[in-house]
Design an enzyme around this catalytic site. Structure first.
Site, short mmCIF file in Angstrom:
data_model
loop_
_atom_site.label_atom_id
_atom_site.label_comp_id
_atom_site.label_asym_id
_atom_site.label_seq_id
_atom_site.Cartn_x
_atom_site.Cartn_y
_atom_site.Cartn_z
N ASP A 197 -32.10 59.79 -38.90
CA ASP A 197 -31.64 58.52 -39.47
C ASP A 197 -31.42 58.58 -40.97
O ASP A 197 -31.40 57.54 -41.63
CB ASP A 197 -32.66 57.40 -39.16
CG ASP A 197 -32.39 56.74 -37.81
OD1 ASP A 197 -31.25 56.84 -37.30
OD2 ASP A 197 -33.32 56.12 -37.27
N LYS A 254 -29.29 56.09 -42.84
CA LYS A 254 -29.69 54.70 -43.11
C LYS A 254 -29.86 54.45 -44.60
O LYS A 254 -29.85 53.31 -45.05
CB LYS A 254 -30.98 54.35 -42.35
CG LYS A 254 -30.75 54.11 -40.85
CD LYS A 254 -32.00 53.61 -40.17
CE LYS A 254 -31.75 53.34 -38.68
NZ LYS A 254 -33.00 52.98 -37.96
N ASP A 288 -35.82 58.77 -29.84
CA ASP A 288 -35.55 57.66 -30.76
C ASP A 288 -35.73 56.32 -30.06
O ASP A 288 -36.36 55.40 -30.58
CB ASP A 288 -34.11 57.80 -31.28
CG ASP A 288 -33.80 56.85 -32.42
OD1 ASP A 288 -34.74 56.52 -33.17
OD2 ASP A 288 -32.63 56.46 -32.55
#
Ligand code: C2E
Ligand code: SIN
Ligand code: SIN
Ligand code: FE
Ligand code: FE
Length: 374
Positions: free
Chosen positions: A235, A238, A318
């Site tokens: 991630d 992000k 996830d």
């Protein structure tokens, strides 16, 4: 007499050559410093025919010399100034001692502690690429005639000391670089987690779950290690998502979700330019962890085995984590609902075999979450 001596010397060179041929491939392919020390100790002992042989390395911080004699045994440590090894360490000079008990540099305490009788000693310094003493190669108690080490033994041990120093130095540098790479990956992973205010250690849990999924899929240990190292960056993208979207307390609208979805491409683009294989592997994970087995995922709508295995594995890890923990936009789901969701998404969102592995080892995978919530 002279020819006899000459012949013995030739035999000895042959013997040493054989030893080198035997050990070099093992030494060259060894990446761990302690295993390397075990090999070097064995090689040194065989070459000079001693009862014991240790390659001592300097630990500057603790001012100690350390070595490793066998796998599974704790490392040995001595003060860096103690005895013959210490003398060799501090002066940088080799030592050839016929009888330790007639030499004032001898430190009897180690014999007293180990109930060993040291007699002959050979010690040569190990110098690093800038000529600094980084350790000591020490052999104790010559086996067979003449009962003590000869200048020829000293010469032989000095030769492999040069080679050992180079090998140990580059192995240690490598270990340092790999550790640095791991640290940086975690710092980056933590940064994306910190920004999105996710609770606990999402990053590390996704890495551990990915590792275990890979293991139970029967993938090689090297692959499992690789996915554990790279998954923390899934991630990373992000970091590029505006706060208003990333940390919105409620559900995202269509526009906001479109922005959110770009984290997968952002992460991939940040990582794919790297020359490091591990980071390019992380790019693959970042770019594919939201693909779906049925081809309706993002960003590329890849389907089935066109999705890299790493992305398929990380997708399961996830979502397990996202459902089992509270997020800024949702409560944690009850255990049975999480299970039911995976059964429902088997073959649609997720590769069936991965869901099977998850369900077969549910206790192991879910127990971490159960304990957290109590
Ligand atoms: P995340 O929180 O790490 O969630 C990862 C994935 O877990 C989600 O990818 C989705 O596949 C699954 N997931 C999470 N919550 C649920 C849920 O309630 N139901 C179902 N069926 N699946 C769920 P997705 O959807 O692509 O989302 C990617 C990221 O977008 C999420 O990462 C989260 O950071 C953010 N996000 C998604 N939906 C919302 C939302 O409604 N509000 C906010 N604030 N963020 C959201
Ligand atoms: C990549 O191109 O880096 C991963 C595969 C994809 O999602 O296109
Ligand atoms: C698998 O599908 O589980 C392994 C083979 C592959 O990389 O697709
Ligand atoms: Fe994601
Ligand atoms: Fe995630």
């Amino acid at each position: 007499m002279a020819t006899e001596e000459h012949k013995n010397e030739m035999d000895d060179s042959q013997r040493i050559l054989h030893l080198l041929f035997e050990y070099m491939p093992k030494i060259a392919s060894e990446r761990k410093v302690d295993s390397l020390l075990v090999l070097m100790n064995d090689l040194g002992r065989s070459i000079v025919r001693s009862d014991r042989c240790s390659l001592w390395l300097l630990d500057k911080e603790k001012r100690e010399l350390w070595t490793k004699v066998a796998h599974g045994v704790d490392e040995l440590r001595i003060p860096m100034e103690a005895g013959f090894a210490g003398h060799c360490m501090t002066t940088g000079e080799s030592l050839l001692v016929e009888d330790a008990y007639n030499d004032e540099r001898f430190d009897r305490r180690s014999d007293e502690k180990t109930h060993y009788h040291t007699k002959s000693v050979l010690a040569v310094p190990l110098k690093n690429s800038v000529g600094k003493v980084m350790g000591v190669y020490q052999a104790i108690n010559k086996q067979g005639e003449p009962g003590y080490f000869t200048p020829k033994d000293l010469e032989n041990l000095s030769l492999i000391a040069v080679y050992s120093a180079k090998t140990v130095e580059s192995t240690m540098l490598n270990a340092e670089l790999e550790a640095t790479q791991r640290d940086i990956i975690h710092i980056l992973g933590d940064a994306s987690e910190y920004r999105s205010q996710e609770t606990g250690d999402h990053i590390q849990r996704v890495a551990e779950v990915s590792y275990n999924l890979a293991k139970f899929m029967g993938l090689p240990e090297s692959y499992c290690q690789k996915i554990r190292l790279a998954a923390p960056l899934h991630d990373l993208g992000k970091i590029g998502i505006p706060d208003a979207v990333l940390n919105k307390p409620g559900r995202l609208n269509t526009t906001e979700f479109a922005v959110m979805k770009t984290h997968s491409v952002i992460g991939r683009e940040m990582l794919r330019a790297s020359k490091r294989k591990l980071l390019r592997f992380a790019a693959e994970i970042a770019g594919t962890h939201h693909e779906r087995w049925d081809g309706t995922g993002y960003p590329d709508g890849l389907k089935g085995e066109d999705i890299p295995l790493s992305g398929r594995i990380c997708a399961v890890a996830d979502v397990l984590d996202a459902l089992s923990c509270p997020r800024c936009y949702k409560e944690a789901w009850p255990e049975e609902d999480v299970r039911a969701e995976f059964i429902k998404q088997r073959g649609t969102q997720f590769q069936p075999e991965l869901v099977d592995v998850l369900l077969d080892h549910w206790e192991l995978f879910y127990s971490g979450y159960r304990n957290r919530r109590i």
